[in-house]
Design a protein around this motif. Structure first.
Motif, PDB file in Angstrom:
ATOM      1  N   PHE A 131       0.852  -1.194   0.000  1.00  0.00           N
ATOM      2  CA  PHE A 131       0.000   0.000   0.000  1.00  0.00           C
ATOM      3  C   PHE A 131       0.886   1.241   0.000  1.00  0.00           C
ATOM      4  CE2 PHE A 131      -2.926   3.119   1.836  1.00  0.00           C
ATOM      5  CZ  PHE A 131      -4.123   2.785   1.232  1.00  0.00           C
ATOM      6  N   PHE A 132       0.586   2.190  -0.888  1.00  0.00           N
ATOM      7  CA  PHE A 132       1.441   3.368  -0.982  1.00  0.00           C
ATOM      8  C   PHE A 132       0.662   4.641  -0.693  1.00  0.00           C
ATOM      9  CE2 PHE A 132      -0.302   2.954  -5.203  1.00  0.00           C
ATOM     10  CZ  PHE A 132      -0.531   4.254  -5.616  1.00  0.00           C
ATOM     11  N   VAL A 133       1.413   5.663  -0.327  1.00  0.00           N
ATOM     12  CA  VAL A 133       0.821   6.930   0.082  1.00  0.00           C
ATOM     13  C   VAL A 133       1.521   8.070  -0.627  1.00  0.00           C
ATOM     14  CG1 VAL A 133       0.672   8.551   2.023  1.00  0.00           C
ATOM     15  CG2 VAL A 133      -0.066   6.191   2.315  1.00  0.00           C
ATOM     16  N   ILE A 134       0.739   9.052  -1.071  1.00  0.00           N
ATOM     17  CA  ILE A 134       1.271  10.309  -1.597  1.00  0.00           C
ATOM     18  C   ILE A 134       0.904  11.401  -0.604  1.00  0.00           C
ATOM     19  CG2 ILE A 134       1.278  11.938  -3.511  1.00  0.00           C
ATOM     20  CD1 ILE A 134       0.093   9.655  -5.247  1.00  0.00           C
ATOM     21  N   GLY A 135       1.903  12.068  -0.054  1.00  0.00           N
ATOM     22  CA  GLY A 135       1.647  13.142   0.891  1.00  0.00           C
ATOM     23  C   GLY A 135       1.545  14.473   0.166  1.00  0.00           C
ATOM     24  N   GLU A 136       0.435  15.170   0.382  1.00  0.00           N
ATOM     25  CA  GLU A 136       0.287  16.494  -0.224  1.00  0.00           C
ATOM     26  C   GLU A 136       0.979  17.525   0.680  1.00  0.00           C
ATOM     27  OE1 GLU A 136      -2.485  20.196  -1.201  1.00  0.00           O
ATOM     28  OE2 GLU A 136      -2.972  18.803   0.402  1.00  0.00           O
ATOM     29  N   TYR A 137       2.300  17.493   0.645  1.00  0.00           N
ATOM     30  CA  TYR A 137       3.097  18.442   1.435  1.00  0.00           C
ATOM     31  C   TYR A 137       3.414  19.605   0.503  1.00  0.00           C
ATOM     32  CZ  TYR A 137       6.076  19.923   5.251  1.00  0.00           C
ATOM     33  OH  TYR A 137       6.611  20.620   6.307  1.00  0.00           O
ATOM     34  N   TRP A 138       2.561  20.622   0.550  1.00  0.00           N
ATOM     35  CA  TRP A 138       2.606  21.672  -0.467  1.00  0.00           C
ATOM     36  C   TRP A 138       3.608  22.762  -0.095  1.00  0.00           C
ATOM     37  CZ3 TRP A 138       0.439  21.275  -5.123  1.00  0.00           C
ATOM     38  CH2 TRP A 138       0.547  22.380  -5.974  1.00  0.00           C
ATOM     39  N   THR A 139       4.754  22.729  -0.727  1.00  0.00           N
ATOM     40  CA  THR A 139       5.764  23.759  -0.545  1.00  0.00           C
ATOM     41  C   THR A 139       6.709  23.739  -1.734  1.00  0.00           C
ATOM     42  OG1 THR A 139       7.584  24.554   0.861  1.00  0.00           O
ATOM     43  CG2 THR A 139       7.230  22.179   0.789  1.00  0.00           C
ATOM     44  N   GLY A 140       7.217  24.905  -2.069  1.00  0.00           N
ATOM     45  CA  GLY A 140       8.231  24.987  -3.107  1.00  0.00           C
ATOM     46  C   GLY A 140       9.632  24.810  -2.575  1.00  0.00           C
ATOM     47  N   ASN A 141       9.765  24.614  -1.249  1.00  0.00           N
ATOM     48  CA  ASN A 141      11.070  24.441  -0.611  1.00  0.00           C
ATOM     49  C   ASN A 141      11.463  22.968  -0.664  1.00  0.00           C
ATOM     50  OD1 ASN A 141      13.150  24.022   1.379  1.00  0.00           O
ATOM     51  ND2 ASN A 141      12.645  26.027   2.223  1.00  0.00           N
ATOM     52  N   LEU A 142      12.439  22.640  -1.494  1.00  0.00           N
ATOM     53  CA  LEU A 142      12.839  21.250  -1.671  1.00  0.00           C
ATOM     54  C   LEU A 142      13.350  20.646  -0.377  1.00  0.00           C
ATOM     55  CD1 LEU A 142      13.271  18.887  -3.633  1.00  0.00           C
ATOM     56  CD2 LEU A 142      15.539  19.823  -4.128  1.00  0.00           C
ATOM     57  N   TYR A 143      14.080  21.426   0.425  1.00  0.00           N
ATOM     58  CA  TYR A 143      14.604  20.919   1.691  1.00  0.00           C
ATOM     59  C   TYR A 143      13.461  20.448   2.590  1.00  0.00           C
ATOM     60  CZ  TYR A 143      16.687  20.801   6.331  1.00  0.00           C
ATOM     61  OH  TYR A 143      17.078  20.411   7.589  1.00  0.00           O
ATOM     62  N   ASP A 144      12.372  21.210   2.657  1.00  0.00           N
ATOM     63  CA  ASP A 144      11.243  20.834   3.504  1.00  0.00           C
ATOM     64  C   ASP A 144      10.580  19.543   3.019  1.00  0.00           C
ATOM     65  OD1 ASP A 144      11.690  23.024   5.092  1.00  0.00           O
ATOM     66  OD2 ASP A 144      10.066  24.236   4.230  1.00  0.00           O
ATOM     67  N   ILE A 145      10.521  19.349   1.700  1.00  0.00           N
ATOM     68  CA  ILE A 145       9.940  18.109   1.178  1.00  0.00           C
ATOM     69  C   ILE A 145      10.819  16.924   1.553  1.00  0.00           C
ATOM     70  CG2 ILE A 145       9.219  16.874  -0.895  1.00  0.00           C
ATOM     71  CD1 ILE A 145       8.676  19.568  -2.205  1.00  0.00           C
ATOM     72  N   HIS A 146      12.141  17.079   1.422  1.00  0.00           N
ATOM     73  CA  HIS A 146      13.051  16.011   1.821  1.00  0.00           C
ATOM     74  C   HIS A 146      12.905  15.688   3.308  1.00  0.00           C
ATOM     75  CE1 HIS A 146      15.356  15.099  -1.751  1.00  0.00           C
ATOM     76  NE2 HIS A 146      15.473  16.380  -2.027  1.00  0.00           N
ATOM     77  N   GLU A 147      12.782  16.720   4.118  1.00  0.00           N
ATOM     78  CA  GLU A 147      12.637  16.512   5.557  1.00  0.00           C
ATOM     79  C   GLU A 147      11.352  15.751   5.860  1.00  0.00           C
ATOM     80  OE1 GLU A 147      13.668  19.226   9.367  1.00  0.00           O
ATOM     81  OE2 GLU A 147      12.075  20.035   8.093  1.00  0.00           O
ATOM     82  N   TYR A 148      10.272  16.099   5.157  1.00  0.00           N
ATOM     83  CA  TYR A 148       9.002  15.394   5.326  1.00  0.00           C
ATOM     84  C   TYR A 148       9.155  13.913   4.980  1.00  0.00           C
ATOM     85  CZ  TYR A 148       4.338  13.735   3.980  1.00  0.00           C
ATOM     86  OH  TYR A 148       3.190  12.982   3.839  1.00  0.00           O
ATOM     87  N   LEU A 149       9.766  13.621   3.836  1.00  0.00           N
ATOM     88  CA  LEU A 149       9.944  12.230   3.425  1.00  0.00           C
ATOM     89  C   LEU A 149      10.839  11.475   4.393  1.00  0.00           C
ATOM     90  CD1 LEU A 149      10.354  12.724  -0.435  1.00  0.00           C
ATOM     91  CD2 LEU A 149       8.386  11.749   0.753  1.00  0.00           C
ATOM     92  N   GLU A 150      11.860  12.131   4.904  1.00  0.00           N
ATOM     93  CA  GLU A 150      12.738  11.482   5.884  1.00  0.00           C
ATOM     94  C   GLU A 150      11.981  11.099   7.133  1.00  0.00           C
ATOM     95  OE1 GLU A 150      16.444  13.221   7.049  1.00  0.00           O
ATOM     96  OE2 GLU A 150      17.045  13.586   4.986  1.00  0.00           O
ATOM     97  N   LYS A 151      11.105  11.988   7.598  1.00  0.00           N
ATOM     98  CA  LYS A 151      10.341  11.708   8.815  1.00  0.00           C
ATOM     99  C   LYS A 151       9.390  10.531   8.629  1.00  0.00           C
ATOM    100  CE  LYS A 151      10.614  16.336  10.840  1.00  0.00           C
ATOM    101  NZ  LYS A 151       9.866  17.575  11.201  1.00  0.00           N
ATOM    102  N   LEU A 152       9.006  10.278   7.390  1.00  0.00           N
ATOM    103  CA  LEU A 152       8.169   9.111   7.096  1.00  0.00           C
ATOM    104  C   LEU A 152       8.994   7.914   6.646  1.00  0.00           C
ATOM    105  CD1 LEU A 152       5.927  11.325   7.225  1.00  0.00           C
ATOM    106  CD2 LEU A 152       4.757  10.061   5.427  1.00  0.00           C
TER     107      LEU A 152
END
Length: 538
Positions: free
Chosen positions: A294-315
């Motif tokens: 089962f897969f998930v797409i997180g709608e983490y809406w930001t243009g800041n690439l660092y923040d997206i990486h941090e979100y993925l790391e936390k998951l």
């Protein structure tokens, strides 16, 4: 950063450069395991914001699924089908997660999209065609409470949510949820003020503000976006994911709906407003209880690439994320005359984490009139879709409004994007976009790439111009000497013949795309017919 492949025509130096870049890519992927998904998978967002409120959308989708499957769609992202507070709303104003159009609540049995029986029939049809279903899960808040309750709260600064601008006082908020007509079926959970973190309306004073609920163990979630100081609160009655009863009910809902509807994945709406610890637990729970893939797409809406990486790391990289930086690149370049295309992927998620990037050109939140409107010029959409559909890397998502146009409930209707050629690009991805990729990002306003194909697929050439007409000599391979290559988009009637050294000189029109395929392969696979644009039913 993920090394950006940029192999140009040449001899041993070019081959050596490609080899070194492949070695670097391998090292990167050893550190960050790739997402396990089918090759050339394609997501279609199967709705847009202004779909008619006719309660026939599940039937509408059932009717066109075979057309979508034929042009390469193997995942559809469907809208929130849970009961909202408005029977004509899109479901993001969620009232009852466990009512999929089955109970008389909020003035209707059906949701805007249809009833549960129609939903299940549509999903069965999708599964029979090998098309997986992604559910849009709204787990951040609840709306349309059955009655208000009194509780202590403090007002906070909307621009700095960690700053309290009042002392605790009694407010009256809409936080009482009984779901009485469901009669405890599927879940006996009732929601009260203790289950929420904040609200945006005080009924006692009839005043709108952001109120943080006060009391023991009450605070904003610490593991959310730090925009506005803390971005836990978004709208309506904000769920407290640290509350054990809330947590257990949502985990139960996740496994219940995934199993009941045979879902393959979910999109987590408003992911940057939800505790990442909870999101991680949610994914792990559904995988453990229902489907390990089962897969998930997180709608983490930001243009800041660092923040997206941090979100993925936390998951722990158990989710995908939308490549908002790439979308913003598309939007910016499309509105600037002859912008340099060579760096179009720099600073994007698809460049740094290709297997975890969902690439897109538009969606229901970015379409005209929406809060996150990010307009990509009509003249550039063909270029943008070519870049996400035909290249290696990323998990592309096509928008319903681009495929069919936006014709209902809008003052300025939109025609189908890409001069109506989006279905051809989609089927080109399905039939030809395979094998090693060789990039020709050597001119500011004319870039191209070759997909060399594999044992089952012929490969293709793509040439893109955001300026004047141009041409580029590109290496196809000596094994193709003498073959004739055809522009499947139909902008050029004359074929390109590959010379004895394996090169072809491919043209492209001004602000346009050329997609070239061996004529023999086109004869074998054919091209898609036109889609039935009467999907709206009128």
């Amino acid at each position: 950063m993920f090394p950006f492949l940029s192999c140009f025509s040449g001899s041993r130096r070019r081959e050596r450069k490609c080899l070194l870049e492949k070695e670097e890519n391998a090292k990167y992927l050893d550190r960050y395991p790739s997402w396990d998904g089918p090759e050339n998978s394609l997501i279609l967002q199967a709705f847009e914001w202004h779909m008619p409120s006719d309660k026939r959308h599940w039937n509408r989708l059932k009717r066109v699924l075979s057309e979508w499957q034929a042009i390469g769609v193997d995942h559809i992202w469907i809208p929130p089908g849970c009961k909202g507070m408005d029977p004509n709303g899109n479901g993001y104003d969620v009232y009852d997660l466990f009512d999929l159009g089955e109970f008389e609540q909020k003035g209707s049995v059906s949701t805007k999209w249809g009833n549960r029986i129609e939903l299940e029939e549509m999903i069965r049809q999708a599964k029979s065609l090998g098309v997986n279903v992604i559910w849009d899960a709204v787990l951040n808040h609840k709306a349309g409470a059955d009655y208000p309750e009194e509780f202590p709260a403090v007002a906070v600064d909307p621009r700095e949510r960690t700053k309290e601008i009042s002392k605790p006082f009694e407010i009256q908020g809409w936080t009482g949820f009984d779901f009485s007509n469901r009669r405890d079926q599927y879940s006996c959970m009732k929601y009260h003020w203790q289950h929420f973190s904040g609200v945006d309306w005080d009924q006692k004073r009839e005043k709108n503000a952001i109120y943080k609920i006060a009391g023991p163990n009450k605070n904003w979630a610490p593991d959310v976006s730090n925009e506005n100081g803390n971005y836990d609160f978004l709208m309506f009655a904000d769920l407290d994911h640290s509350n054990p009863e809330v947590r257990n009910d949502l985990l139960h809902w996740g496994s219940w709906i995934a199993e009941s509807l045979s879902l393959s994945g979910m999109r987590l709406d408003a992911a940057k407003h939800i505790s990442t610890r909870f999101q991680k637990a949610f994914v792990e729970h559904v995988r453990d209880q229902v489907n390990p893939k089962f897969f998930v797409i997180g709608e983490y809406w930001t243009g800041n690439l660092y923040d997206i990486h941090e979100y993925l790391e936390k998951l722990d990289y158990q989710a995908l994320a939308y490549d908002v930086p790439l979308l913003r690149k598309f939007s910016s370049i499309s509105h600037s005359a002859k912008s340099d295309l060579r760096g179009i992927f720099e600073g994007t998620l698809v460049q740094s984490r290709p297997d975890h990037a969902v690439t897109f050109v538009a969606n229901h939140d970015t379409q005209p009139g929406q809060m996150l409107e990010t307009p990509v010029a009509c003249s550039f959409k063909l270029l943008a879709y070519s870049l996400i559909l035909l290249r290696k890397g990323g998990n592309p998502c096509v928008f319903f409004g681009d495929l069919y146009g936006i014709r209902a409930n809008v003052e300025e209707p939109m025609k189908p994007a890409c001069d109506g050629k989006l279905p051809i690009l989609m089927q080109a991805r399905k039939n030809y976009a395979y094998g090693e990729q060789e990039n020709y990002f050597d001119q500011p306003n004319c870039i191209g790439f070759v997909r060399h194909g594999n044992a089952k697929h012929a490969g293709l050439v793509c040439l893109i111009s955001n300026g004047d007409p141009n041409n580029k000599r590109m290496f196809i391979g000596r094994q193709h000497a003498g073959t004739q290559w055809k522009d499947i988009l139909g902008y050029h009637r004359t074929s390109v013949v590959i010379d004895k050294r394996g090169y072809g000189n491919f043209p492209v029109n001004a602000t346009c795309v050329g997609v070239w395929v061996d004529s023999a392969a086109v004869g074998k696979d054919g091209l898609p017919g036109t889609l039935d644009l009467n999907i709206y039913g009128y």
